[in-house]
Design a protein around this motif. Sequence first.
Motif, PDB file in Angstrom:
ATOM      1  N   GLN A  85       0.943  -5.170  13.988  1.00  0.00           N
ATOM      2  CA  GLN A  85       1.108  -6.622  13.993  1.00  0.00           C
ATOM      3  C   GLN A  85       1.647  -7.120  15.333  1.00  0.00           C
ATOM      4  OE1 GLN A  85       3.624  -7.356  10.593  1.00  0.00           O
ATOM      5  NE2 GLN A  85       1.894  -7.587   9.215  1.00  0.00           N
ATOM      6  N   ASN A  86       2.345  -6.263  16.042  1.00  0.00           N
ATOM      7  CA  ASN A  86       2.962  -6.675  17.309  1.00  0.00           C
ATOM      8  C   ASN A  86       2.196  -6.193  18.536  1.00  0.00           C
ATOM      9  OD1 ASN A  86       5.881  -8.042  16.930  1.00  0.00           O
ATOM     10  ND2 ASN A  86       5.457  -6.679  15.227  1.00  0.00           N
ATOM     11  N   GLY A  87       0.951  -5.736  18.343  1.00  0.00           N
ATOM     12  CA  GLY A  87       0.098  -5.506  19.502  1.00  0.00           C
ATOM     13  C   GLY A  87      -0.406  -4.099  19.736  1.00  0.00           C
ATOM     14  N   MET A  88       0.119  -3.097  19.021  1.00  0.00           N
ATOM     15  CA  MET A  88      -0.375  -1.737  19.247  1.00  0.00           C
ATOM     16  C   MET A  88      -1.820  -1.623  18.794  1.00  0.00           C
ATOM     17  SD  MET A  88       1.153   1.972  17.947  1.00  0.00           S
ATOM     18  CE  MET A  88       2.553   1.973  19.078  1.00  0.00           C
ATOM     19  N   GLU A  89      -2.634  -0.953  19.596  1.00  0.00           N
ATOM     20  CA  GLU A  89      -4.054  -0.804  19.276  1.00  0.00           C
ATOM     21  C   GLU A  89      -4.220  -0.033  17.966  1.00  0.00           C
ATOM     22  OE1 GLU A  89      -6.264   2.044  19.486  1.00  0.00           O
ATOM     23  OE2 GLU A  89      -7.957   0.726  18.990  1.00  0.00           O
ATOM     24  N   LEU A  90      -5.137  -0.511  17.109  1.00  0.00           N
ATOM     25  CA  LEU A  90      -5.255   0.004  15.741  1.00  0.00           C
ATOM     26  C   LEU A  90      -5.448   1.514  15.698  1.00  0.00           C
ATOM     27  CD1 LEU A  90      -7.107  -1.532  12.753  1.00  0.00           C
ATOM     28  CD2 LEU A  90      -7.661   0.788  13.419  1.00  0.00           C
ATOM     29  N   GLU A  91      -6.435   2.027  16.411  1.00  0.00           N
ATOM     30  CA  GLU A  91      -6.736   3.451  16.350  1.00  0.00           C
ATOM     31  C   GLU A  91      -5.569   4.293  16.847  1.00  0.00           C
ATOM     32  OE1 GLU A  91      -8.896   6.729  15.249  1.00  0.00           O
ATOM     33  OE2 GLU A  91      -9.287   4.624  14.837  1.00  0.00           O
ATOM     34  N   HIS A  92      -4.907   3.811  17.901  1.00  0.00           N
ATOM     35  CA  HIS A  92      -3.747   4.518  18.433  1.00  0.00           C
ATOM     36  C   HIS A  92      -2.632   4.574  17.392  1.00  0.00           C
ATOM     37  CE1 HIS A  92      -0.435   4.804  21.757  1.00  0.00           C
ATOM     38  NE2 HIS A  92      -0.616   5.934  21.129  1.00  0.00           N
ATOM     39  N   ALA A  93      -2.361   3.426  16.755  1.00  0.00           N
ATOM     40  CA  ALA A  93      -1.282   3.351  15.768  1.00  0.00           C
ATOM     41  C   ALA A  93      -1.500   4.336  14.626  1.00  0.00           C
ATOM     42  CB  ALA A  93      -1.172   1.930  15.217  1.00  0.00           C
ATOM     43  N   PHE A  94      -2.727   4.414  14.126  1.00  0.00           N
ATOM     44  CA  PHE A  94      -2.987   5.280  12.979  1.00  0.00           C
ATOM     45  C   PHE A  94      -3.131   6.751  13.367  1.00  0.00           C
ATOM     46  CE2 PHE A  94      -4.067   1.203  10.989  1.00  0.00           C
ATOM     47  CZ  PHE A  94      -3.314   1.320   9.835  1.00  0.00           C
ATOM     48  N   ARG A  95      -3.536   7.015  14.583  1.00  0.00           N
ATOM     49  CA  ARG A  95      -3.561   8.407  15.039  1.00  0.00           C
ATOM     50  C   ARG A  95      -2.143   8.964  15.134  1.00  0.00           C
ATOM     51  NH1 ARG A  95      -8.078  10.786  17.510  1.00  0.00           N
ATOM     52  NH2 ARG A  95      -9.924   9.456  17.539  1.00  0.00           N
ATOM     53  N   VAL A  96      -1.216   8.145  15.641  1.00  0.00           N
ATOM     54  CA  VAL A  96       0.188   8.572  15.711  1.00  0.00           C
ATOM     55  C   VAL A  96       0.722   8.809  14.300  1.00  0.00           C
ATOM     56  CG1 VAL A  96       2.523   7.908  16.406  1.00  0.00           C
ATOM     57  CG2 VAL A  96       0.586   7.364  17.887  1.00  0.00           C
ATOM     58  N   SER A  97       0.405   7.891  13.388  1.00  0.00           N
ATOM     59  CA  SER A  97       0.839   8.031  12.001  1.00  0.00           C
ATOM     60  C   SER A  97       0.312   9.328  11.384  1.00  0.00           C
ATOM     61  CB  SER A  97       0.337   6.830  11.181  1.00  0.00           C
ATOM     62  OG  SER A  97       0.546   7.033   9.807  1.00  0.00           O
ATOM     63  N   ASP A  98      -0.978   9.576  11.545  1.00  0.00           N
ATOM     64  CA  ASP A  98      -1.576  10.792  10.981  1.00  0.00           C
ATOM     65  C   ASP A  98      -0.921  12.047  11.546  1.00  0.00           C
ATOM     66  OD1 ASP A  98      -3.269   9.150   9.613  1.00  0.00           O
ATOM     67  OD2 ASP A  98      -5.010   9.508  10.882  1.00  0.00           O
ATOM     68  N   PHE A  99      -0.641  12.031  12.849  1.00  0.00           N
ATOM     69  CA  PHE A  99      -0.042  13.191  13.513  1.00  0.00           C
ATOM     70  C   PHE A  99       1.290  13.558  12.872  1.00  0.00           C
ATOM     71  CE2 PHE A  99       3.085  14.701  16.621  1.00  0.00           C
ATOM     72  CZ  PHE A  99       2.488  15.875  17.051  1.00  0.00           C
ATOM     73  N   TYR A 100       2.167  12.552  12.708  1.00  0.00           N
ATOM     74  CA  TYR A 100       3.501  12.850  12.193  1.00  0.00           C
ATOM     75  C   TYR A 100       3.486  13.184  10.701  1.00  0.00           C
ATOM     76  CZ  TYR A 100       5.826  11.717  16.547  1.00  0.00           C
ATOM     77  OH  TYR A 100       6.255  11.731  17.848  1.00  0.00           O
ATOM     78  N   ILE A 101       2.653  12.516   9.931  1.00  0.00           N
ATOM     79  CA  ILE A 101       2.593  12.828   8.498  1.00  0.00           C
ATOM     80  C   ILE A 101       2.073  14.250   8.271  1.00  0.00           C
ATOM     81  CG2 ILE A 101       1.426  12.243   6.332  1.00  0.00           C
ATOM     82  CD1 ILE A 101       1.657   9.306   7.139  1.00  0.00           C
ATOM     83  N   GLN A 102       1.100  14.670   9.068  1.00  0.00           N
ATOM     84  CA  GLN A 102       0.584  16.035   8.929  1.00  0.00           C
ATOM     85  C   GLN A 102       1.640  17.083   9.259  1.00  0.00           C
ATOM     86  OE1 GLN A 102      -3.020  16.285  11.267  1.00  0.00           O
ATOM     87  NE2 GLN A 102      -3.969  14.591  10.140  1.00  0.00           N
ATOM     88  N   LYS A 103       2.587  16.734  10.132  1.00  0.00           N
ATOM     89  CA  LYS A 103       3.652  17.670  10.488  1.00  0.00           C
ATOM     90  C   LYS A 103       4.564  17.982   9.303  1.00  0.00           C
ATOM     91  CE  LYS A 103       2.617  18.382  14.787  1.00  0.00           C
ATOM     92  NZ  LYS A 103       2.132  19.718  15.204  1.00  0.00           N
ATOM     93  N   LEU A 104       4.561  17.096   8.293  1.00  0.00           N
ATOM     94  CA  LEU A 104       5.384  17.344   7.105  1.00  0.00           C
ATOM     95  C   LEU A 104       4.989  18.639   6.398  1.00  0.00           C
ATOM     96  CD1 LEU A 104       5.616  13.808   5.448  1.00  0.00           C
ATOM     97  CD2 LEU A 104       7.491  15.083   6.506  1.00  0.00           C
ATOM     98  N   ASP A 105       3.723  19.042   6.531  1.00  0.00           N
ATOM     99  CA  ASP A 105       3.249  20.255   5.851  1.00  0.00           C
ATOM    100  C   ASP A 105       4.033  21.497   6.270  1.00  0.00           C
ATOM    101  OD1 ASP A 105       1.365  18.747   4.571  1.00  0.00           O
ATOM    102  OD2 ASP A 105      -0.296  19.328   5.864  1.00  0.00           O
TER     103      ASP A 105
END
Length: 248
Positions: A85-105
């Motif tokens: 909502q504050n300007g981060m590019e969509l694909e970048h934002a969700f790639r970062v999210s996916d990266f950290y959530i996968q680390k939970l494994d």
Amino acid sequence: MNYRDEWLLFEADDDIDEMEHRQTSEEFLFYRSVAHGDVDAVRRNCEMGRFVESNGVGVLSKDPVMNLKYHFVITTAMVTRMCRQNGMELEHAFRVSDFYIQKLDYISTAQGVKKLHDEMVIDYTEKMRRYYQKNIQSKYINDCKEYIYSHIKERITIESLAEEFDVSASYFSRLFKKETGISVSEYIRDQKMEIAKNLLQFSNYSMIEIANRLSFSSQSHFIQLFREKVGVTPKKYRDEHYMVQWDQ
């Protein structure tokens, strides 16, 4: 017994410990600090260990590590959407999210989840800080916007800003308009309205409380400016957006 019936029984159980959840406004202010690149505020929150505190936090799993993992995913989702909502590019934002959530494994301890959480929110915060710095034409205007952000709850005037930066009010007004395309007063009003929208959406503050928190001269003045800027009254905005509207 289906899940709905099971919930009704669970809700009626006298043995359930009563627990008051944290105010949503507290969580929102943390997400907002991340999305606005406020590294110091986010670091302080991490150092306080708010993520692993149990008071005011829902129990999503009886297993303490899995419970933290669920909360980690929720926090990551909220942070991702706020940054979007504050300007981060969509694909970048969700790639970062996916990266950290996968680390939970690969994590099996509560301390490990906390460490990953702290790294995740600091990473997003630093990315947003760089985003804001890159998208401002001059350090002078950047410093001015930082000042406005830090004092947004106060009554800010062109004269007070000019005094803060040791320039004349007329010079300051011309420079700001030249570099941003809008007047100082309009920029301050826009920032206050963005915070007002967030408070209407994510807090239980009344109209008068929001008007006072943002230093409007009166509740009616706040309502008038909000309607001019947003196109609807604050009440209608809250009715339509309260706790439900997240950009996807």
